[in-house]
Design a protein around this motif. Structure first.
Motif, mmCIF file in Angstrom:
data_model
loop_
_atom_site.group_PDB
_atom_site.id
_atom_site.type_symbol
_atom_site.label_atom_id
_atom_site.label_comp_id
_atom_site.label_asym_id
_atom_site.label_seq_id
_atom_site.Cartn_x
_atom_site.Cartn_y
_atom_site.Cartn_z
ATOM 1 N N GLY A 143 1.159 -1.151 0.216
ATOM 2 C CA GLY A 143 0.210 -0.356 -0.156
ATOM 3 C C GLY A 143 1.173 1.336 0.130
ATOM 4 O O GLY A 143 0.238 2.621 0.538
ATOM 5 N N GLU A 144 2.230 0.976 -0.282
ATOM 6 C CA GLU A 144 3.267 1.846 -0.580
ATOM 7 C C GLU A 144 2.548 2.341 -1.617
ATOM 8 O O GLU A 144 2.910 2.384 -2.889
ATOM 9 C CB GLU A 144 4.209 1.954 0.093
ATOM 10 C CG GLU A 144 3.992 1.108 1.561
ATOM 11 C CD GLU A 144 5.685 0.624 1.842
ATOM 12 O OE1 GLU A 144 6.735 0.339 0.872
ATOM 13 O OE2 GLU A 144 6.013 0.506 3.556
ATOM 14 N N PRO A 145 3.116 4.375 -2.177
ATOM 15 C CA PRO A 145 3.109 4.640 -3.179
ATOM 16 C C PRO A 145 4.276 4.872 -3.622
ATOM 17 O O PRO A 145 5.434 4.835 -2.818
ATOM 18 C CB PRO A 145 2.672 6.333 -2.732
ATOM 19 C CG PRO A 145 2.765 6.575 -1.686
ATOM 20 C CD PRO A 145 3.292 5.263 -0.843
ATOM 21 N N HIS A 146 4.545 4.662 -5.253
ATOM 22 C CA HIS A 146 5.823 4.748 -5.863
ATOM 23 C C HIS A 146 6.095 6.544 -6.652
ATOM 24 O O HIS A 146 5.279 5.996 -8.238
ATOM 25 C CB HIS A 146 6.272 3.307 -6.576
ATOM 26 C CG HIS A 146 6.628 2.355 -5.180
ATOM 27 N ND1 HIS A 146 8.318 2.559 -4.895
ATOM 28 C CD2 HIS A 146 5.905 2.000 -4.531
ATOM 29 C CE1 HIS A 146 8.176 2.149 -4.401
ATOM 30 N NE2 HIS A 146 7.090 0.661 -3.826
ATOM 31 N N LEU A 147 6.851 7.459 -6.230
ATOM 32 C CA LEU A 147 6.155 8.707 -7.477
ATOM 33 C C LEU A 147 7.766 8.881 -7.876
ATOM 34 O O LEU A 147 8.155 8.464 -7.434
ATOM 35 C CB LEU A 147 6.088 9.992 -6.463
ATOM 36 C CG LEU A 147 5.808 11.048 -7.745
ATOM 37 C CD1 LEU A 147 4.413 10.760 -8.953
ATOM 38 C CD2 LEU A 147 5.299 12.259 -7.082
ATOM 39 N N PHE A 148 7.495 8.322 -9.483
ATOM 40 C CA PHE A 148 8.514 8.805 -10.864
ATOM 41 C C PHE A 148 8.899 9.684 -10.692
ATOM 42 O O PHE A 148 8.068 9.977 -11.343
ATOM 43 C CB PHE A 148 8.291 7.429 -11.072
ATOM 44 C CG PHE A 148 10.071 6.898 -11.447
ATOM 45 C CD1 PHE A 148 11.335 6.970 -11.160
ATOM 46 C CD2 PHE A 148 9.933 6.710 -13.581
ATOM 47 C CE1 PHE A 148 11.960 6.263 -11.805
ATOM 48 C CE2 PHE A 148 11.257 5.987 -14.123
ATOM 49 C CZ PHE A 148 12.502 6.521 -13.120
ATOM 50 N N SER A 149 10.156 9.936 -10.780
ATOM 51 C CA SER A 149 10.404 11.383 -11.494
ATOM 52 C C SER A 149 11.663 11.561 -11.059
ATOM 53 O O SER A 149 12.087 11.540 -10.739
ATOM 54 C CB SER A 149 9.428 12.909 -10.365
ATOM 55 O OG SER A 149 9.894 13.822 -11.597
ATOM 56 N N ALA A 150 11.879 13.275 -12.602
ATOM 57 C CA ALA A 150 13.625 13.444 -12.605
ATOM 58 C C ALA A 150 13.620 14.685 -11.286
ATOM 59 O O ALA A 150 12.823 14.863 -11.275
ATOM 60 C CB ALA A 150 13.719 14.360 -13.551
ATOM 61 N N ILE A 151 14.771 14.296 -10.638
ATOM 62 C CA ILE A 151 15.167 15.549 -9.884
ATOM 63 C C ILE A 151 15.773 16.466 -9.650
ATOM 64 O O ILE A 151 16.747 15.781 -10.467
ATOM 65 C CB ILE A 151 15.280 14.122 -8.485
ATOM 66 C CG1 ILE A 151 13.700 13.434 -7.568
ATOM 67 C CG2 ILE A 151 15.313 15.617 -7.361
ATOM 68 C CD1 ILE A 151 12.576 14.209 -7.862
#
Length: 357
Positions: A143-151
């Protein structure tokens, strides 16, 4: 984007726009009627308190919604800047979530990227950490989110410096604590095709896909191994890497398009299906589509190609995340990026040591 929730339930999210600016977001719930239709209704409306001090209007990047395999735990992510929150003018991951299948939603939780040393230590003098403008979201077996993005290195004005350090990172929450997984370096800057008014742009196009049981997660992004740092992403290839949620091990990074002459350097706007195909037990096949331009004018005819045979297996998850050596002084607190093991050395003489996570 439409995503699955519980059996027969689907979800989507859209921005509320008053013709001059975004004022909030609507969460839509769709119910399959068992025959021919999905019946849609507004489930919830989110009206954040945007930070508008810089220009008088909200700053909003990409927004997403995703649910865990049970369909009960769902997350919404928005790249934006809320108040109260960090003062630097940058894009921050902001989250809302539900644990009862969308009956109630809580939030926002805004993640200050500057709290993570693995990000803050890579900021040039005078810069601030920020996401760029794109992202994708999945929810794992826990139930954990994973937000994938360029930092990226940001300029304190909602812009990024692609000519400086930027990485593809997974922003996630583990046992109530926000953390980041560093998935890969990336060199690409923004690519642009065509001329006004038909010009279009592409940055890193982050994508996520998940196994049906939520134990395997795959990351996709566009780059080219021949680029210098910040080079325009004009000849993109698709890169993919997997994470085993249970063992916390990664696969190696695969460039899945450079070896194919008809696609090499032409993986425009790649899209991964939300869920993996699993042809046999222990195999994970990614369903991916890329656009192929037929000219420099994206308003003209373009082709779309399904990338077949993007298959990983359970034996591919072999890469341990890097360990950090930390010297613990009495009363000190250290924040580490998620999945980064630490070799802890205590300084001083004590009869008893208490470790707390």
């Amino acid at each position: 984007t439409i995503v699955k929730g519980a059996p027969g339930i689907f979800w989507s999210i859209d921005a509320i726009n008053n013709c001059t600016q975004i004022t909030g977001f609507r969460i839509f719930k769709g119910t399959w009627n068992g025959s021919t239709e999905i019946n849609w209704a507004v489930n919830n409306t989110i009206t954040p308190t945007f930070n508008t001090a810089y220009s008088g209007v909200p700053q909003v990047g990409e927004y997403n919604i995703a649910f865990d395999p049970t369909g009960q735990i769902g997350w919404v992510s928005v790249l934006t800047h809320l108040t109260p929150g960090p003062v630097a003018y940058a894009f921050y991951p902001s989250f809302w979530h539900t644990t009862d299948g969308g009956v109630t939603w809580t939030g926002p939780e805004q993640v200050d990227l500057g709290q993570f040393n693995c990000i803050a230590n890579n900021m040039a003098v005078g810069n601030t950490p920020t996401t760029n403008f794109e992202s994708d979201l999945e929810v794992d077996v826990n139930g954990e989110p994973h937000l994938f993005s360029a930092i990226c290195n940001g300029n304190f004005a909602y812009a990024v410096y692609y000519g400086q350090w930027h990485h593809m990172l997974d922003i996630t929450k583990t046992s109530g604590v926000w953390n980041v997984n560093d998935i890969s370096n990336v060199n690409a800057g923004r690519g642009t095709w065509g001329v006004s008014p038909n010009a279009t742009t592409m940055d890193m196009t982050p994508q996520l896909a998940r196994s049906a049981d939520g134990t395997k997660l795959f990351y996709g992004w566009s780059d080219n191994s021949s680029y210098t740092l910040g080079q325009a992403n004009q000849t993109p290839n698709l890169f993919i890497r997997g994470l085993d949620i249970t063992t916390r091990k990664l696969t190696t990074i695969r460039d899945v398009t450079s070896c194919q002459p008809g696609i090499n350097g032409q993986a425009f706007y790649p899209k991964l299906a939300q869920e993996l195909l699993e042809p046999v037990s222990g195999q994970y096949k990614i369903a991916a589509v890329t656009g192929i331009f037929t000219s420099n004018d994206p308003a003209l005819v373009a082709n779309f190609r399904f990338l077949d045979n993007l298959v990983f297996s359970t034996t591919d998850f072999t890469v341990n995340l890097p360990a950090a050596a930390v010297s613990i002084n009495q009363g000190s607190t250290y924040l580490l990026c998620n999945n980064s093991p630490a070799l802890l050395t205590v300084t001083g003489l004590f009869n008893e040591i208490l470790w707390s996570n």
